[in-house]
Design a protein around this motif. Structure first.
Motif, PDB file in Angstrom:
ATOM      1  N   TRP A  24       0.841  -1.208   0.000  1.00  0.00           N
ATOM      2  CA  TRP A  24       0.000   0.000   0.000  1.00  0.00           C
ATOM      3  C   TRP A  24       0.873   1.253   0.000  1.00  0.00           C
ATOM      4  CZ3 TRP A  24      -4.001  -1.434   4.355  1.00  0.00           C
ATOM      5  CH2 TRP A  24      -4.950  -2.328   3.812  1.00  0.00           C
ATOM      6  N   LEU A  28       0.996   4.180  -2.775  1.00  0.00           N
ATOM      7  CA  LEU A  28       0.680   5.569  -2.427  1.00  0.00           C
ATOM      8  C   LEU A  28       1.824   6.495  -2.822  1.00  0.00           C
ATOM      9  CD1 LEU A  28      -1.075   5.674   1.065  1.00  0.00           C
ATOM     10  CD2 LEU A  28      -1.883   6.643  -1.086  1.00  0.00           C
ATOM     11  N   VAL A  60      -5.588   5.486  -6.134  1.00  0.00           N
ATOM     12  CA  VAL A  60      -5.733   5.923  -4.743  1.00  0.00           C
ATOM     13  C   VAL A  60      -7.124   5.563  -4.218  1.00  0.00           C
ATOM     14  CG1 VAL A  60      -5.812   7.933  -3.226  1.00  0.00           C
ATOM     15  CG2 VAL A  60      -4.011   7.744  -4.923  1.00  0.00           C
ATOM     16  N   GLY A  61      -8.137   5.722  -5.084  1.00  0.00           N
ATOM     17  CA  GLY A  61      -9.503   5.368  -4.697  1.00  0.00           C
ATOM     18  C   GLY A  61      -9.612   3.888  -4.367  1.00  0.00           C
ATOM     19  N   ASP A  62      -8.942   3.088  -5.170  1.00  0.00           N
ATOM     20  CA  ASP A  62      -8.953   1.645  -4.982  1.00  0.00           C
ATOM     21  C   ASP A  62      -8.261   1.264  -3.660  1.00  0.00           C
ATOM     22  OD1 ASP A  62      -9.385  -1.024  -5.854  1.00  0.00           O
ATOM     23  OD2 ASP A  62      -7.234  -1.151  -6.327  1.00  0.00           O
ATOM     24  N   LEU A  63      -7.146   1.946  -3.406  1.00  0.00           N
ATOM     25  CA  LEU A  63      -6.415   1.716  -2.148  1.00  0.00           C
ATOM     26  C   LEU A  63      -7.293   2.040  -0.949  1.00  0.00           C
ATOM     27  CD1 LEU A  63      -2.792   3.135  -2.471  1.00  0.00           C
ATOM     28  CD2 LEU A  63      -3.492   0.850  -1.764  1.00  0.00           C
ATOM     29  N   ARG A  64      -8.026   3.167  -1.075  1.00  0.00           N
ATOM     30  CA  ARG A  64      -8.888   3.561   0.030  1.00  0.00           C
ATOM     31  C   ARG A  64      -9.923   2.472   0.308  1.00  0.00           C
ATOM     32  NH1 ARG A  64     -12.230   9.064  -0.257  1.00  0.00           N
ATOM     33  NH2 ARG A  64     -13.222   7.886  -1.917  1.00  0.00           N
ATOM     34  N   MET A  67      -8.308  -0.385   2.175  1.00  0.00           N
ATOM     35  CA  MET A  67      -8.040  -0.061   3.579  1.00  0.00           C
ATOM     36  C   MET A  67      -9.324  -0.086   4.395  1.00  0.00           C
ATOM     37  SD  MET A  67      -5.305   3.011   3.175  1.00  0.00           S
ATOM     38  CE  MET A  67      -3.720   2.729   2.391  1.00  0.00           C
ATOM     39  N   ARG A  68     -10.407   0.427   3.794  1.00  0.00           N
ATOM     40  CA  ARG A  68     -11.708   0.396   4.491  1.00  0.00           C
ATOM     41  C   ARG A  68     -12.096  -1.033   4.826  1.00  0.00           C
ATOM     42  NH1 ARG A  68     -14.845   4.748   1.510  1.00  0.00           N
ATOM     43  NH2 ARG A  68     -14.386   6.574   2.786  1.00  0.00           N
TER      44      ARG A  68
END
Ligand SMILES: Nc1nc2c(ncn2[C@@H]2O[C@H](COP(=O)(O)OP(=O)(O)OP(=O)(O)O)[C@@H](O)[C@H]2O)c(=O)[nH]1
Ligand SMILES: [Mg+2]
Length: 287
Positions: A24, A28, A60-64, A67-68
């Motif tokens: 991650w 990022l 970045v959206g996918d990473l978020r 993480m959620r």
């Protein structure tokens, strides 16, 4: 956080988690470098750079999202890494070590008819309900011991209880617990006379104050009660007698779904207990 804190935190993590978080971080940092470059050369933006920016934003959206989802899994990653900690606790001679061996399906712990056999914590790992379980057998808890080694064992038992997500209390069905203090390792240890000496041995490293504090923090673990040796319960003339669970249920010490009557000697009640235990380790609930 400082780099040092991050390094330490990563060190304490298991391999899979560490790889995940490092990946991650790399992603990022990559997106960040990209975006910064695009800002720097923003004037001559063309279709290529616009598409690249959109790609970075998507990443970045996918990473978020990842993480959620990771945060929402309620610490299951932790459990998968370390295993659910289950501590077997109870008075001497109740059959705790016998139960550990039964669950482990091998003679991991010494079993004997004399009370006070187990002193050190005996641990086995096994799989229950699809999850790794770290099962600890402990020294029998009793208040009238005057043997410093046995007392040291009891302190270790209380410390084990402290770290467990699930406490598995084992009693002889003929002598079930009567008060909530009978199901409280910290309370049992607090009653040990002269526990200063036992602590002084350095095993748990420190003064009485340290030891007492480390066991007093406990509580909050899920709790199961096993009444073992039901084969020794006197049967009435018609082969029936009041179930050994009746008195315990009447006292309200544990809810019915947390109470099991079984015999490690005959195997009676063991399959039902195993099934329930498997379900519980999958979803330990803190009261
Ligand atoms: N009849 C009968 N005996 C049992 C049963 N389970 C264990 N025992 C016997 O009870 C005795 C004590 O068993 P352990 O497993 O050593 O007991 P423990 O709770 O680990 O005891 P400590 O280590 O001293 O705290 C042994 O002789 C076992 O064989 C059972 O279900 N029925
Ligand atoms: Mg034992």
């Amino acid at each position: 956080d400082t780099d040092e804190q991050r390094r330490q935190a990563l060190q304490q993590m298991g391999g899979a988690q560490k790889r995940q978080y490092e990946a991650w971080r790399e992603q990022l940092l990559g997106s960040l470098a990209y975006t910064e470059a695009l800002i720097d050369f923003g004037e001559d933006a063309d279709d290529v750079t616009t598409a690249a920016l959109r790609h970075a934003v998507e990443q970045v959206g996918d990473l978020r999202g990842q993480m959620r989802r990771r945060l929402a899994d309620g610490g299951r990653g932790e459990v998968v890494r370390e295993g659910v900690r289950v501590a077997i606790l109870g008075p001497p001679n109740a059959g705790k070590s016998t139960l550990l061996n039964e669950l482990a399906q091998r003679p991991a712990a010494i079993v004997s008819p004399s009370a006070g056999t187990t002193r050190d914590v005996v641990q086995v790992t096994l799989e229950l309900g699809g999850l790794p379980v770290l099962l600890s057998d402990t020294a029998g808890l009793r208040r009238d011991s005057d043997d410093p080694i046995e007392m040291q064992g009891m302190l270790r038992a209380a410390s084990e209880a402290n770290q467990a997500q699930l406490e598995l209390w084992v009693f002889d069905a003929r002598a079930p617990p009567e008060a909530s203090s009978d199901l409280d390792a910290a309370a049992a240890v607090a009653m040990i006379e002269g526990s200063d000496e036992a602590l002084g041995d350095g095993g748990s490293g420190g003064s009485r104050a340290d030891g007492a504090a480390s066991v007093a923090e406990g509580g909050g673990a899920d709790r199961l009660l096993v009444l073992n040796k039901v084969d020794l319960i006197e049967r009435g003339p018609e082969g029936v007698s009041a179930p050994p669970t009746a008195a315990v249920l009447a006292s309200g010490l544990v809810p019915p779904e947390r109470l099991f009557a079984l015999s490690c000697a005959t195997g009676e009640g063991v399959p039902g207990f195993l099934a329930a235990l498997g379900k519980l380790v999958q979803a330990p609930q803190r009261p």
